[in-house]
Design a protein around this motif. Structure first.
Motif, mmCIF file in Angstrom:
data_model
loop_
_atom_site.group_PDB
_atom_site.id
_atom_site.type_symbol
_atom_site.label_atom_id
_atom_site.label_comp_id
_atom_site.label_asym_id
_atom_site.label_seq_id
_atom_site.Cartn_x
_atom_site.Cartn_y
_atom_site.Cartn_z
ATOM 1 N N UNK A 88 4.963 13.908 -4.993
ATOM 2 C CA UNK A 88 4.481 12.697 -4.311
ATOM 3 C C UNK A 88 4.711 11.427 -5.115
ATOM 4 N N UNK A 89 4.860 11.578 -6.424
ATOM 5 C CA UNK A 89 4.932 10.424 -7.317
ATOM 6 C C UNK A 89 3.675 10.351 -8.158
ATOM 7 N N UNK A 90 3.674 9.428 -9.126
ATOM 8 C CA UNK A 90 2.503 9.295 -10.008
ATOM 9 C C UNK A 90 1.320 8.787 -9.210
ATOM 10 N N UNK A 91 0.165 9.443 -9.321
ATOM 11 C CA UNK A 91 -0.990 9.026 -8.518
ATOM 12 C C UNK A 91 -1.548 7.672 -8.965
ATOM 13 N N UNK A 92 -2.016 6.907 -8.012
ATOM 14 C CA UNK A 92 -2.700 5.637 -8.294
ATOM 15 C C UNK A 92 -4.161 5.694 -7.881
ATOM 16 N N UNK A 93 -4.533 6.717 -7.157
ATOM 17 C CA UNK A 93 -5.917 6.872 -6.685
ATOM 18 C C UNK A 93 -6.284 8.343 -6.774
ATOM 19 N N UNK A 94 -7.175 8.650 -7.727
ATOM 20 C CA UNK A 94 -7.577 10.042 -7.935
ATOM 21 C C UNK A 94 -9.080 10.160 -7.711
ATOM 22 N N UNK A 95 -9.459 11.105 -6.870
ATOM 23 C CA UNK A 95 -10.878 11.344 -6.583
ATOM 24 C C UNK A 95 -11.256 12.723 -7.102
ATOM 25 N N UNK A 107 0.810 -1.216 0.000
ATOM 26 C CA UNK A 107 0.000 0.000 0.000
ATOM 27 C C UNK A 107 0.839 1.260 0.000
ATOM 28 N N UNK A 108 2.085 1.184 0.432
ATOM 29 C CA UNK A 108 2.926 2.380 0.463
ATOM 30 C C UNK A 108 3.238 2.890 -0.940
ATOM 31 N N UNK A 109 3.061 2.032 -1.948
ATOM 32 C CA UNK A 109 3.288 2.504 -3.312
ATOM 33 C C UNK A 109 2.186 3.439 -3.774
ATOM 34 N N UNK A 125 -0.623 6.360 2.451
ATOM 35 C CA UNK A 125 -0.419 6.993 1.142
ATOM 36 C C UNK A 125 0.022 8.442 1.295
ATOM 37 N N UNK A 126 0.972 8.875 0.468
ATOM 38 C CA UNK A 126 1.147 10.315 0.291
ATOM 39 C C UNK A 126 -0.135 10.858 -0.338
ATOM 40 N N UNK A 127 -0.631 11.978 0.168
ATOM 41 C CA UNK A 127 -1.916 12.514 -0.303
ATOM 42 C C UNK A 127 -1.784 13.974 -0.697
ATOM 43 N N UNK A 128 -2.253 14.290 -1.904
ATOM 44 C CA UNK A 128 -2.363 15.688 -2.322
ATOM 45 C C UNK A 128 -3.816 16.072 -2.418
ATOM 46 N N UNK A 129 -4.093 17.337 -2.171
ATOM 47 C CA UNK A 129 -5.467 17.823 -2.296
ATOM 48 C C UNK A 129 -5.431 19.160 -3.026
ATOM 49 N N UNK A 130 -6.298 19.298 -4.033
ATOM 50 C CA UNK A 130 -6.291 20.507 -4.857
ATOM 51 C C UNK A 130 -7.594 21.254 -4.682
#
Lengths: 259, 259, 259, 259
Positions: free
Chosen positions: A85-92, A11-13, A38-43
Motif C-alpha cells: 500500500x505504501x508507507x502508512x501515514x495513519x496508524x490506529x 488525501x490520496x497520498x 486511502x488505501x487501507x490495511x487491517x491486521x
C-alpha cells in the motif's frame, strides 16, 4: 471553500493501517478511511473472519494476519503494508486486551499468567506497532498540515481510572497511556502526531441484521453506546489537525455516561 | 499523650516486607521499621549484597532471594516470610525497573525485548507482590486504626507524565499506578490500605563513607535529592493513618524540583 | 457521502454567539461559523474596535457591547441575540482574563483587587454566559446529532497547571475548568454539549498586513503559535460531534510545545 | 530516638494560625498544635461561638475576628497574630465556602451573586491568607527541616472533579487548587511548603455530648466520615516533612468512600 478543505489537498497520498480487527471501531475506521480515498490495511490474528472479508469486498481493505504482541510479526506486517500500500501515514492501534478469564476477577483470584498476557496483548503490542510506525513515518514528507503521520491509540476508561476487579486491564490501559505520552513528547516535535483516545463507554457495532447497536441492553436511553462511525470520524479529524494545534488526548463518552 | 500515640498500641504485631533491596529507600525503610520494633524481611535477586548483609547485622533484617517477576518465586517468598516472621502487615514494593540498555533510548531504537522486560520487572512484579500481600492481609485482624495491612508501591515521576526517550519506563510506571488504583478501589473497603508514591526526584543514599548523598552532582543546592530516610518516615506515617482518612497517592519531591 | 455529511442536515438552524472579541480565536470563529451559514453575534466591552467592524463588513457578524462580568449585562446580551439572530446553539466563551498589572507578579506583590478582578472577568463571566446559554439551550430542539446546543470555554494551560508568578490567573483558569466540569455532568444528559479547551500555546493572529502570525518572536520554528483558524475548526467539529461520542476536554498545543 | 524526633528540635518556635473556625478540622488542628507546644491563633467571622471559646479555655487558643474575604481585614489579622503570638510558621486555610442558598442548585437556577460570594469566601480569601502568610514566612529562619513555614489549604473533592448542581462550589475549589499550585511552584524553592488537601469525605466532628461523629446518618459502616483529629495529625506531619521530600497534594478519604 474553507480552510480545512484547501489545506489538506492530497488525501490520496494517505495510507492507513488499522491493527486489531473487530466489527466496531476497526471496521468503522476502515470504511471511512477507504471512502476518503486511502488505501487501507487491517491486521488481526484471524484475518479471515467475516467482518474483514466483507471489508475487503465492499471497501477494498487489505487483510493481514498478525499477532501484534510478537516483535517479528509486527515488523513483517509493516514491511508487507509498505510493499502493498505504501508507507502508512495513519496508524490506529485498536487492541483492547480485555481477557474473559481475568476481567472482573478480584486481585487475589486473578491468574498471573493472564495478567501478563493482558499486558502483552494490549500495551506491549502498542509499543511494537508504535515503534514500527514511527520508524516509517520519520521518513515521510510532511503533508499540507505539516504532519508526517498520525498514530492513534484507542484506549479505555481504565486509562483514566483503575476500577476494582480489573487490575490487569487497568495496568495495560495506563501503560498504553504512558507509552502514548512518551511518544508524543518525543515524536510530535518531529512532525508525528500521537493521540491517546480513551473511550469511556460501551461501543456499539453493526449487528447481524445490518442495524447499529446504539443502546445498552435493558436501558431506554438512545445513544448510550458510543457509535464507532462517530469515533472513526473523530480519528480522521485528528489526523487532519494542523500541527500548530494538535490534540494529544481526547476522551469520548456518550452524553448520558456517568463520570 | 496524643491521639496517634494511643491509637496504635500494638506496633509489635506489625511485620514488614520490602521487595527490592537497594541502598536507598529499601535500606531506609528496613532500618526505620526495625527500629520501631517490627520484624523486617527484605527480598532481592541478590540477597548477599553488602548493603543487605549490613542490614542483617545492624538491624536483624531477614534476607530473601527472590526474582519478583516470577509468580512461583513470589508465592514462595510470602510463604517463607509468614513462616519466619509472621503474616506481613506492611509491604513495600520498591522495584524501579529502569534498565540501562533501554532507558534514554528513542522509541525507534529501543529493543522490544527490553521493553517487555521492563514491564515484567516493575509492573508485573508489583502485581505479583500485591496479589500475595492482599491474600494474606485479608485474613489479618484490623489493628487499632482499622487497618489489616498496608501495601505501598514506590513509583517515579514517569507515573505522572511519560517523558521522551523512556517509553518502556513510562509504561511500567503508569501500569503500576493502574494496578494501585484498581487494588485501592477493591481492597480499601476490605481494610487494606493501598498507596502509590511517585517520587519526583533523584534519590539520595548512604555513600561508602557513611555520609548521605543529598545534592545532585554539579549543583550547589542542598537537599535537591530526596532523602530516603524521610521517604521511609512518610511510609510509616501512611501505614499508621487511621482508615477514616487514608491517602491513596502521595507525590514526594524536593523543594527545588521543577514540575 | 459520509455519515457526518448526512447527519447534520440543517446547519442553517445554527446560531452562534462569541463572547470576547479579539483578533485571534474570536475572529476566526466568527468567520468560520458565518462561512458555514450561521448567523453570528460577537460581544465585547468595546464592540467598535476595528477587528469587529471588519467582521461585520466581511461576514455580516452582529456586534454587541457587553461587560460579561455583569449579570444584568449578560442577561440583556442573550435577550438581544435571541431577538436579532434566534436562540443560540453554539456559544463560545473566549475571555482570557489575564491582566497586565498582576500577571507575572509574585504572590507577595500581587494587588488583591486585581486578583479578584481576574476571577470576575474570566471565571465569573464564564458562569454568567454558561448560565444564560444553558437556560436557552434547554428549550432548543435537538439537531440531527442529538445536540440542543454546544457551550465551549476557551481556556489556557494554567487550567492544567498553576505556574509561578500567576496565582490569580491560575485561579481563574481552574475555576473555569471546575465550572465546565460541573456543567458538563449536569447538562450533557440534557443534550447540551459542554467543552473545556485549554490552549497550551501562544496564539497567532492576523497581523496588520493581513498575514498570519505563526511563529514566536525570536524563534525559527514555523507554527509554534497556535493558528486560531485551526482552533475555530476544532470548535466547529466539537459542535458537530454526535452525542454518543462527545469530548469534554480537548487540549490543543503546537507540535513543538514543551509540556 | 529516630530521625524525625531529632531533626525538628525546636517545636516551641512554631506558631500556628488557623483561618476558619468550626468544630471539625479547625478545632482538631487547634487542639493538636497547642498540645505540641505551639501558640495557636484561630480566626473566624464570629470568634465568640462556643467551640472557639472552649478552645481558648482548654488549650489557650487565641481568637480573632476576621472576614477573610476582605483584604484589609486579613492584613490586620496577620499583624495582630505577629504582635500576640509571633510570626506564624504553620497556617491552615480552612474555609469551605459552600453556601446553602446555591449548593445543590442547578446552573440555570443558581443566583449569580451567590456564585460570586462563594468565590470570594473560599478562593479569594485563600489568596489573601496565602499572600499574607507568604510575606511573613519569607523572613523566617528555616527550621531544622529546612522549612520557613507551611501553608495548608483544606479543600474538597470538588477540587478533583466538578460535580453537577454545584458549579460555584467547583469553581471555588478548583480556583483554590490553582492558587496552591502556583504558590507551590513559586514559594517551595524559597523554603515555604505549600499543601493542598482535598478531603474526599464528609467530616466528623465533636457532638454536643462530647462523642465523635464517625458514621454518616443512615449507614452502618464505622468510620465512613473523616475523623478531623486524624486530618490534623496529617497536617502536622506535612508541616514536619523534610524539604527534600515535600508532598504538595494529599487527598484524604475514608476506606469505604467511592471514587
Amino acid at each position: 471553500m474553507t480552510q480545512s478543505d484547501t489545506r489538506d489537498t492530497k488525501p490520496s497520498q494517505d495510507v492507513a493501517l488499522i491493527v486489531g480487527g473487530g466489527p466496531g471501531i476497526s471496521a468503522s475506521c476502515a470504511r471511512l478511511f477507504a471512502e476518503r480515498g486511502m488505501p487501507v490495511g487491517i491486521a488481526a490474528r484471524d484475518p479471515d473472519k467475516s467482518v474483514l472479508q466483507n471489508l475487503e469486498k465492499t471497501h477494498g481493505v487489505r487483510r493481514y494476519a498478525c499477532d501484534a504482541s510478537e516483535p517479528a510479526a509486527v515488523e513483517l506486517l509493516f514491511q508487507n503494508v509498505v510493499r502493498d500500500l505504501g508507507a502508512p501515514t495513519l496508524v490506529v492501534h485498536n487492541i483492547d486486551g480485555r481477557m474473559a478469564g481475568i476481567f472482573r476477577k478480584g486481585i487475589t483470584e486473578a491468574d498471573p499468567s493472564m495478567a501478563l498476557e493482558t499486558l502483552r496483548n494490549s500495551a506491549f503490542s502498542a509499543f511494537l506497532v508504535g515503534q514500527q510506525a514511527a520508524r516509517l513515518m520519520r521518513e515521510n514528507t510532511p503533508n499540507a498540515n505539516g504532519t508526517k503521520g498520525t498514530i492513534i491509540f484507542t484506549n479505555a476508561s481504565a486509562a483514566l481510572k483503575g476500577f476494582p476487579l480489573s487490575a490487569a486491564f487497568a495496568m495495560a490501559c495506563q501503560a498504553k497511556s504512558g507509552l502514548a505520552q512518551s511518544m508524543a513528547r518525543e515524536l510530535m516535535p518531529q512532525g508525528i502526531h500521537i493521540v491517546n483516545v480513551p473511550i469511556d463507554a460501551a461501543i456499539g457495532w453493526t449487528q447481524e441484521d445490518g442495524t447499529r447497536a446504539h443502546r445498552l441492553a435493558g436501558t431506554t436511553v438512545d445513544d448510550n453506546m458510543a457509535d464507532p462511525d462517530s469515533i472513526a470520524e473523530t480519528y480522521l479529524q485528528l489526523h487532519r489537525q494542523h500541527r500548530s494545534t494538535w490534540a494529544f488526548e481526547v476522551v469520548l463518552r456518550p452524553w448520558v455516561e456517568k463520570w
